[in-house]
Write a protein that holds these residues in place. Structure first.
Motif, PDB file in Angstrom:
ATOM      1  N   ALA A 178      28.916  75.744  47.808  1.00  0.00           N
ATOM      2  CA  ALA A 178      29.655  75.040  46.749  1.00  0.00           C
ATOM      3  C   ALA A 178      29.713  75.908  45.494  1.00  0.00           C
ATOM      4  CB  ALA A 178      28.974  73.714  46.430  1.00  0.00           C
ATOM      5  N   ARG A 179      30.714  75.650  44.666  1.00  0.00           N
ATOM      6  CA  ARG A 179      30.840  76.392  43.414  1.00  0.00           C
ATOM      7  C   ARG A 179      30.830  75.492  42.185  1.00  0.00           C
ATOM      8  NH1 ARG A 179      28.899  79.368  45.973  1.00  0.00           N
ATOM      9  NH2 ARG A 179      29.431  81.505  46.527  1.00  0.00           N
ATOM     10  N   ARG A 180      30.608  74.196  42.416  1.00  0.00           N
ATOM     11  CA  ARG A 180      30.420  73.263  41.312  1.00  0.00           C
ATOM     12  C   ARG A 180      29.397  72.222  41.746  1.00  0.00           C
ATOM     13  NH1 ARG A 180      35.303  70.686  38.386  1.00  0.00           N
ATOM     14  NH2 ARG A 180      34.208  71.290  36.503  1.00  0.00           N
ATOM     15  N   SER A 181      28.634  71.740  40.758  1.00  0.00           N
ATOM     16  CA  SER A 181      27.659  70.687  41.027  1.00  0.00           C
ATOM     17  C   SER A 181      27.833  69.582  39.992  1.00  0.00           C
ATOM     18  CB  SER A 181      26.229  71.249  40.965  1.00  0.00           C
ATOM     19  OG  SER A 181      25.269  70.210  41.101  1.00  0.00           O
ATOM     20  N   LEU A 182      27.969  68.346  40.466  1.00  0.00           N
ATOM     21  CA  LEU A 182      28.057  67.207  39.555  1.00  0.00           C
ATOM     22  C   LEU A 182      26.633  66.747  39.260  1.00  0.00           C
ATOM     23  CD1 LEU A 182      29.931  65.236  38.060  1.00  0.00           C
ATOM     24  CD2 LEU A 182      29.700  63.692  40.025  1.00  0.00           C
ATOM     25  N   TYR A 183      26.212  66.981  38.041  1.00  0.00           N
ATOM     26  CA  TYR A 183      24.861  66.619  37.627  1.00  0.00           C
ATOM     27  C   TYR A 183      24.891  65.225  37.028  1.00  0.00           C
ATOM     28  CZ  TYR A 183      20.450  66.652  35.056  1.00  0.00           C
ATOM     29  OH  TYR A 183      19.210  66.332  34.564  1.00  0.00           O
ATOM     30  N   VAL A 184      24.134  64.314  37.645  1.00  0.00           N
ATOM     31  CA  VAL A 184      24.115  62.910  37.243  1.00  0.00           C
ATOM     32  C   VAL A 184      22.719  62.594  36.698  1.00  0.00           C
ATOM     33  CG1 VAL A 184      24.488  60.544  38.003  1.00  0.00           C
ATOM     34  CG2 VAL A 184      25.716  62.422  39.125  1.00  0.00           C
ATOM     35  N   SER A 185      22.641  62.209  35.432  1.00  0.00           N
ATOM     36  CA  SER A 185      21.332  61.941  34.823  1.00  0.00           C
ATOM     37  C   SER A 185      21.302  60.547  34.205  1.00  0.00           C
ATOM     38  CB  SER A 185      21.006  62.987  33.750  1.00  0.00           C
ATOM     39  OG  SER A 185      21.950  62.958  32.703  1.00  0.00           O
ATOM     40  N   ARG A 205      17.062  79.917  54.073  1.00  0.00           N
ATOM     41  CA  ARG A 205      17.390  79.510  52.706  1.00  0.00           C
ATOM     42  C   ARG A 205      17.943  78.099  52.801  1.00  0.00           C
ATOM     43  NH1 ARG A 205      17.129  84.999  52.123  1.00  0.00           N
ATOM     44  NH2 ARG A 205      17.174  85.869  50.001  1.00  0.00           N
ATOM     45  N   LEU A 206      17.204  77.126  52.232  1.00  0.00           N
ATOM     46  CA  LEU A 206      17.454  75.716  52.482  1.00  0.00           C
ATOM     47  C   LEU A 206      17.760  74.954  51.198  1.00  0.00           C
ATOM     48  CD1 LEU A 206      14.337  75.163  54.798  1.00  0.00           C
ATOM     49  CD2 LEU A 206      16.661  75.729  55.529  1.00  0.00           C
ATOM     50  N   ALA A 207      18.466  73.836  51.354  1.00  0.00           N
ATOM     51  CA  ALA A 207      18.750  72.976  50.206  1.00  0.00           C
ATOM     52  C   ALA A 207      19.074  71.579  50.698  1.00  0.00           C
ATOM     53  CB  ALA A 207      19.912  73.526  49.389  1.00  0.00           C
ATOM     54  N   SER A 208      18.725  70.581  49.885  1.00  0.00           N
ATOM     55  CA  SER A 208      19.000  69.175  50.213  1.00  0.00           C
ATOM     56  C   SER A 208      19.759  68.535  49.062  1.00  0.00           C
ATOM     57  CB  SER A 208      17.692  68.429  50.472  1.00  0.00           C
ATOM     58  OG  SER A 208      16.981  69.000  51.543  1.00  0.00           O
ATOM     59  N   PRO A 209      21.077  68.677  49.019  1.00  0.00           N
ATOM     60  CA  PRO A 209      21.861  68.091  47.923  1.00  0.00           C
ATOM     61  C   PRO A 209      21.859  66.569  48.007  1.00  0.00           C
ATOM     62  CG  PRO A 209      23.301  68.971  49.620  1.00  0.00           C
ATOM     63  CD  PRO A 209      21.916  69.398  49.997  1.00  0.00           C
ATOM     64  N   ASP A 210      22.061  65.928  46.862  1.00  0.00           N
ATOM     65  CA  ASP A 210      22.136  64.461  46.839  1.00  0.00           C
ATOM     66  C   ASP A 210      23.518  63.972  47.244  1.00  0.00           C
ATOM     67  OD1 ASP A 210      19.492  64.181  46.007  1.00  0.00           O
ATOM     68  OD2 ASP A 210      20.042  64.411  43.896  1.00  0.00           O
ATOM     69  N   GLY A 211      24.491  64.860  47.176  1.00  0.00           N
ATOM     70  CA  GLY A 211      25.837  64.493  47.579  1.00  0.00           C
ATOM     71  C   GLY A 211      26.645  65.735  47.911  1.00  0.00           C
ATOM     72  N   VAL A 212      27.631  65.582  48.781  1.00  0.00           N
ATOM     73  CA  VAL A 212      28.481  66.704  49.193  1.00  0.00           C
ATOM     74  C   VAL A 212      29.905  66.191  49.362  1.00  0.00           C
ATOM     75  CG1 VAL A 212      29.022  68.321  51.054  1.00  0.00           C
ATOM     76  CG2 VAL A 212      26.655  67.986  50.380  1.00  0.00           C
ATOM     77  N   GLY A 213      30.882  67.012  49.003  1.00  0.00           N
ATOM     78  CA  GLY A 213      32.269  66.635  49.220  1.00  0.00           C
ATOM     79  C   GLY A 213      33.214  67.720  48.766  1.00  0.00           C
ATOM     80  N   VAL A 214      34.489  67.521  49.033  1.00  0.00           N
ATOM     81  CA  VAL A 214      35.532  68.445  48.596  1.00  0.00           C
ATOM     82  C   VAL A 214      36.367  67.725  47.552  1.00  0.00           C
ATOM     83  CG1 VAL A 214      37.534  69.804  49.266  1.00  0.00           C
ATOM     84  CG2 VAL A 214      35.566  69.656  50.800  1.00  0.00           C
ATOM     85  N   VAL A 271      28.776  69.779  45.197  1.00  0.00           N
ATOM     86  CA  VAL A 271      27.571  69.028  45.519  1.00  0.00           C
ATOM     87  C   VAL A 271      27.213  68.177  44.315  1.00  0.00           C
ATOM     88  CG1 VAL A 271      26.659  70.700  47.170  1.00  0.00           C
ATOM     89  CG2 VAL A 271      26.131  70.951  44.739  1.00  0.00           C
ATOM     90  N   SER A 272      26.260  67.279  44.495  1.00  0.00           N
ATOM     91  CA  SER A 272      25.786  66.494  43.355  1.00  0.00           C
ATOM     92  C   SER A 272      24.267  66.518  43.317  1.00  0.00           C
ATOM     93  CB  SER A 272      26.299  65.048  43.434  1.00  0.00           C
ATOM     94  OG  SER A 272      25.757  64.383  44.559  1.00  0.00           O
ATOM     95  N   GLU A 273      23.722  66.352  42.120  1.00  0.00           N
ATOM     96  CA  GLU A 273      22.283  66.301  41.890  1.00  0.00           C
ATOM     97  C   GLU A 273      22.009  65.120  40.977  1.00  0.00           C
ATOM     98  OE1 GLU A 273      18.394  67.620  42.508  1.00  0.00           O
ATOM     99  OE2 GLU A 273      20.223  68.526  43.318  1.00  0.00           O
ATOM    100  N   ILE A 274      21.134  64.205  41.412  1.00  0.00           N
ATOM    101  CA  ILE A 274      20.851  62.980  40.669  1.00  0.00           C
ATOM    102  C   ILE A 274      19.414  63.029  40.153  1.00  0.00           C
ATOM    103  CG2 ILE A 274      20.656  60.463  40.814  1.00  0.00           C
ATOM    104  CD1 ILE A 274      22.775  60.552  43.042  1.00  0.00           C
ATOM    105  N   LYS A 275      19.254  62.813  38.847  1.00  0.00           N
ATOM    106  CA  LYS A 275      17.929  62.842  38.235  1.00  0.00           C
ATOM    107  C   LYS A 275      17.760  61.656  37.283  1.00  0.00           C
ATOM    108  CE  LYS A 275      16.605  66.835  39.973  1.00  0.00           C
ATOM    109  NZ  LYS A 275      15.489  66.905  40.950  1.00  0.00           N
TER     110      LYS A 275
END
Length: 367
Positions: free
Chosen positions: A156-163, A105-114, A121-125
């Motif tokens: 992670a339990r939150r994702s920063l979605y950047v659009s 089970r794989l994933a490639s987040p755009d960003g990771v941090g605490v 994690v972050s996701e940029i679109k």
């Protein structure tokens, strides 16, 4: 601080190849199921069989990029820098990560941090449409699905979605492809929370795909109708939503009752959307059913002949019933000696449709 370090160390131990070595990165992703693939399976943009064929080299993905992917690749590091200027702990990321419980089970987040002690994690679109959280384009493109899977894999339990929306005015600006221009000075940033129920659905999809891929790799055939399977999975999804909606309705009903009890003895109101009629619990005068009694002693005293005839008739009826019961018992006992059984005639009868849909219980998949 120690807990945050432990979160990062655990995730680092599950990090794989970076997309800076694209060939190795793609090879590592071929061994499992990624967020993009889970999204496409969930939205039916691909089928299990098509993805299995791709993973096993039976089908070649000829897509090598276009102006849209090039623009996304151009803007991603720029937007990642903007994110890090606001959230210094959220560093840009280029590696593929493996889930703690299943390395496929794989994933490639755009960003990771605490951030504030929580692994995020972050996701940029980027896109020509308004792709903020909850918009039709956001939903149809499955960006929320991707983020849920990334959170499931990383922990992670939150994702920063950047659009970021662009003007769709593609011009030659000196690059390999024509480029548009961003419509805003800064991207939109929104937090997306982890949805456990949705992730359970995605896990079912992932497990089904991995089972099919393993079977195909060993020459086995797992035959099922993709369209029917989609409908069945939708039923399971809606059933889960129905259960959640029922709980939410019950909670809202209880809160409404509590608010009315605290503020009103009686209320009637109507808005453009809802009508409420309420009366608090209390006491009220209620007329009961009339009580009817017969003075049998006086009746018998005034009409002894009628009473005697009534009693004699009742006694006669009771005696007749007793004789009937005795005769019936004797008749049935004799009837057993004269009874034969003949097989019934076979005939066609109508049967009702039968359909059941249940979730598949699968064993935990090993790495």
């Amino acid at each position: 601080m120690t807990a945050a370090i432990d979160l990062v160390n655990d995730l680092e131990a599950r990090a794989g190849a970076s997309d800076k070595d694209r060939e190795l990165w793609l090879l590592e992703r071929m061994g499992g199921v990624t967020a993009t693939e889970i999204r496409d399976l969930f939205l039916r943009k691909t089928t299990v069989q098509q993805l299995v064929d791709l993973k096993l080299g039976r089908r070649v993905d000829s897509f090598g990029g276009n102006q849209y992917t090039a623009w996304g690749n151009t803007r991603e590091p720029v937007l990642a820098d903007v994110v890090q200027s606001i959230y210094p702990e959220l560093r840009p990321e280029s590696r593929v990560f493996h889930a703690a419980d299943d390395s496929r089970r794989l994933a490639s987040p755009d960003g990771v941090g605490v951030v504030c002690g929580v692994l995020v994690v972050s996701e940029i679109k980027t896109g020509k449409d308004d792709i903020r959280v909850g918009t039709p384009a956001y939903v149809s493109k499955g960006y929320g699905i991707q983020q849920q899977w990334v959170m499931r894999v990383t922990g992670a339990r939150r994702s920063l979605y950047v659009s970021e929306q662009h003007d769709s005015d593609w011009q030659d600006r000196g690059g390999a492809y024509p480029e548009p221009a961003p419509m805003g000075l800064v991207p939109v940033m929104e937090w997306v929370e982890f949805e456990e129920a949705l992730v359970r659905e995605l896990d079912v999809i992932a497990t089904g795909f991995l089972v099919a891929m393993d079977a195909a790799a060993h020459g086995e055939v797992v035959a099922y109708d993709d369209d029917l399977d989609t409908l069945a999975v939708n039923i399971l999804r809606f059933r889960e939503e129905e259960s959640s909606a029922k709980k939410a309705k019950e909670q809202a009903w209880k809160q409404l009752q509590e608010s009315l009890r605290a503020q009103h003895d009686e209320l009637s109101q109507e808005s453009p959307l809802a009508r409420i009629t309420w009366r608090a619990a209390g006491t009220a005068d209620v007329v009961g059913e009339p009580l009817v009694e017969v003075d049998e002693a006086s009746l018998r005293a005034d009409h002894p002949d009628v009473a005697r005839e009534y009693d004699d008739a009742n006694a006669a009826v009771e005696a007749a019933l007793n004789r009937a019961h005795t005769a019936e018992g004797a008749y049935r006992e004799l009837a057993e000696k004269y009874t034969t059984t003949t097989p019934g005639e076979t005939r066609q009868v109508s049967t009702k449709e039968s359909l059941t849909v249940t979730s598949v219980k699968t064993k935990e998949m090993k790495a």
